[in-house]
Design an enzyme around this catalytic site. Structure first.
Site, PDB file in Angstrom:
ATOM      1  CG  ASP A  11     -61.125  33.817 -49.540  1.00 59.11           C
ATOM      2  OD1 ASP A  11     -61.066  34.885 -50.181  1.00 59.11           O
ATOM      3  OD2 ASP A  11     -60.121  33.124 -49.323  1.00 59.11           O
ATOM      4  CB  SER A  12     -60.666  33.249 -53.984  1.00 55.59           C
ATOM      5  OG  SER A  12     -59.670  33.773 -53.122  1.00 55.59           O
ATOM      6  CE1 TYR A  43     -62.717  32.731 -57.079  1.00 57.31           C
ATOM      7  CE2 TYR A  43     -63.942  34.382 -55.846  1.00 57.31           C
ATOM      8  CZ  TYR A  43     -63.832  33.090 -56.349  1.00 57.31           C
ATOM      9  OH  TYR A  43     -64.845  32.190 -56.110  1.00 57.31           O
ATOM     10  N   GLY A  44     -57.752  37.150 -57.733  1.00 56.91           N
ATOM     11  CA  GLY A  44     -57.056  38.444 -57.870  1.00 56.91           C
ATOM     12  C   GLY A  44     -56.546  38.751 -59.266  1.00 56.91           C
ATOM     13  CB  CYS A  74     -62.729  37.213 -50.998  1.00 55.34           C
ATOM     14  SG  CYS A  74     -61.686  37.294 -52.459  1.00 55.34           S
ATOM     15  CG  ASN A  75     -59.518  42.503 -49.107  1.00 58.81           C
ATOM     16  OD1 ASN A  75     -59.680  43.615 -48.644  1.00 58.81           O
ATOM     17  ND2 ASN A  75     -59.141  41.491 -48.348  1.00 58.81           N
ATOM     18  CB  THR A  76     -60.311  39.750 -55.232  1.00 62.79           C
ATOM     19  OG1 THR A  76     -58.949  39.909 -54.845  1.00 62.79           O
ATOM     20  CG2 THR A  76     -60.432  39.823 -56.729  1.00 62.79           C
ATOM     21  CD  GLU A 153     -52.971  29.902 -51.090  1.00 63.43           C
ATOM     22  OE1 GLU A 153     -52.889  28.906 -51.823  1.00 63.43           O
ATOM     23  OE2 GLU A 153     -54.017  30.556 -50.927  1.00 63.43           O
ATOM     24  CB  CYS A 185     -54.883  40.751 -49.938  1.00 61.15           C
ATOM     25  SG  CYS A 185     -54.789  39.044 -50.496  1.00 61.15           S
ATOM     26  CB  THR A 186     -58.087  36.986 -47.317  1.00 60.41           C
ATOM     27  OG1 THR A 186     -57.593  36.486 -48.562  1.00 60.41           O
ATOM     28  CG2 THR A 186     -59.497  37.478 -47.464  1.00 60.41           C
ATOM     29  CG  HIS A 187     -53.580  34.873 -48.657  1.00 52.33           C
ATOM     30  ND1 HIS A 187     -54.848  34.959 -49.190  1.00 52.33           N
ATOM     31  CD2 HIS A 187     -53.153  33.607 -48.902  1.00 52.33           C
ATOM     32  CE1 HIS A 187     -55.162  33.790 -49.749  1.00 52.33           C
ATOM     33  NE2 HIS A 187     -54.146  32.966 -49.575  1.00 52.33           N
TER      34      HIS A 187
HETATM   35  N1  DGL Z   1     -58.852  36.254 -51.150  1.00 55.49           N
HETATM   36  C1  DGL Z   1     -58.181  37.104 -52.106  1.00 55.49           C
HETATM   37  C2  DGL Z   1     -58.317  38.564 -51.619  1.00 55.49           C
HETATM   38  O1  DGL Z   1     -58.569  38.855 -50.467  1.00 55.49           O
HETATM   39  C3  DGL Z   1     -56.729  36.728 -52.312  1.00 55.49           C
HETATM   40  C4  DGL Z   1     -56.522  35.458 -53.091  1.00 55.49           C
HETATM   41  C5  DGL Z   1     -57.035  35.552 -54.516  1.00 55.49           C
HETATM   42  O2  DGL Z   1     -56.446  36.251 -55.365  1.00 55.49           O
HETATM   43  O3  DGL Z   1     -58.033  34.919 -54.799  1.00 55.49           O
HETATM   44  O4  DGL Z   1     -58.165  39.458 -52.402  1.00 55.49           O
END
Ligand code: DGL
Length: 270
Positions: A11-12, A43-44, A74-76, A153, A185-187
């Site tokens: 993940d990012s 990453y978003g 990570c979705n992005t 976060e 999104c993971t969060h």
């Molecule tokens: N992990 C990213 C996602 O699931 C969220 C955090 C990021 O922007 O890197 O899209």
């Protein structure tokens, strides 16, 4: 391929730990190597080319750990890079979008689905594309929610500031009378109670982390790669590109057991 080899998860940053948590819950025998790109998060807000380059480096690193499969947690990165990186690989790789999209299409009754995610994920249109392939009549509304990642976060999971911001983001989806919302999104699964309260009990929340762990379990079984023995040594290994101590504390708060060690590596070398 050794079926007792670890699964690589990346993940990012810390968000992918929500996916690792589901894998640990659903497949307690499996070993994991997790990489969080804490030096280059988020990453978003980055371009597709950059996210592809980062993902390739991380995959090269994970392969040095002899992983048997890779999960882009990570979705992005899934939206921007999965289609490109999977072409170069001879081991199974999955992202978090397919399973979430499928669960949403199966859950909706009125055919109106909302997706929330980073700007890059929503801009990519990948969720919409997959859902439309599964059912062309589905109406999909995407809404980027860029402030959710920093709120999570900062630990503001139950806070009036988060309520206020979420209320504004979700208004656009409520107007569309969606009955299913993908936390893309993971969060966002960490904001589940706030999102559920604001959307109301008639809206089903889909957690792609949970759905992805299920998809992974099926895939490993199908390929004869499901782990069959407990094995020796550390079951879960954690690597980051920066801020190892901070990551370790976050991981301990999210995962079932204490994370004793996190190693920092220079990902640019891969
Ligand atoms: N992990 C990213 C996602 O699931 C969220 C955090 C990021 O922007 O890197 O899209």
């Amino acid at each position: 391929m050794d079926k007792n080899a670890p699964i690589g998860v990346f993940d990012s940053g810390v968000g992918g730990l929500t996916v690792a948590r589901e894998i640990i819950r659903q497949m307690p025998m499996e070993r994991l190597v997790y990489f969080g790109d804490t030096a280059r998060v988020p990453y978003g807000t980055k371009s597709q080319d950059t996210v592809i380059r980062y993902s390739r480096q991380i995959i090269r690193f994970l392969r040095t750990k002899e992983v048997k499969a890779i999960v882009i947690a990570c979705n992005t990165a899934t939206a921007c890079a999965l289609e490109t990186v999977e072409k170069d690989l001879d081991i199974p790789i999955i992202g978090v979008i397919h399973a979430g999209a499928k669960a949403a299409v199966e859950a909706t009754k009125n055919g109106k689905i909302g997706i929330i995610g980073t700007e890059a994920t929503i801009r990519s249109g990948v969720y919409t594309e997959l859902m439309k392939e599964m059912n062309p009549d589905i109406e999909v509304t995407g809404k980027p929610c860029p402030l959710f990642v920093p709120l999570v976060e900062e630990g503001l999971l139950h806070d009036s500031v988060t309520d206020e911001i979420a209320g504004r983001y979700l208004a656009a989806l409520k107007e569309k009378y969606i009955d299913t919302l993908v936390m893309g999104c993971t969060h966002y699964p960490l904001l589940r109670s706030t999102l559920g309260r604001l959307m109301g009990e008639d809206v089903t929340l889909i957690n792609p982390a949970y759905e992805t762990a299920r998809e992974l379990s099926g895939l490993l079984k199908e390929k004869g790669l499901a782990c069959s023995e407990t094995g020796e040594g550390e079951k879960y290994q954690f690597y980051v590109s920066d801020m190892a101590e901070r990551f370790k504390d976050f991981a301990t708060a999210i995962l079932p057991g204490e994370v004793k060690e996190t190693k920092k590596i220079n990902i640019e070398e891969y």
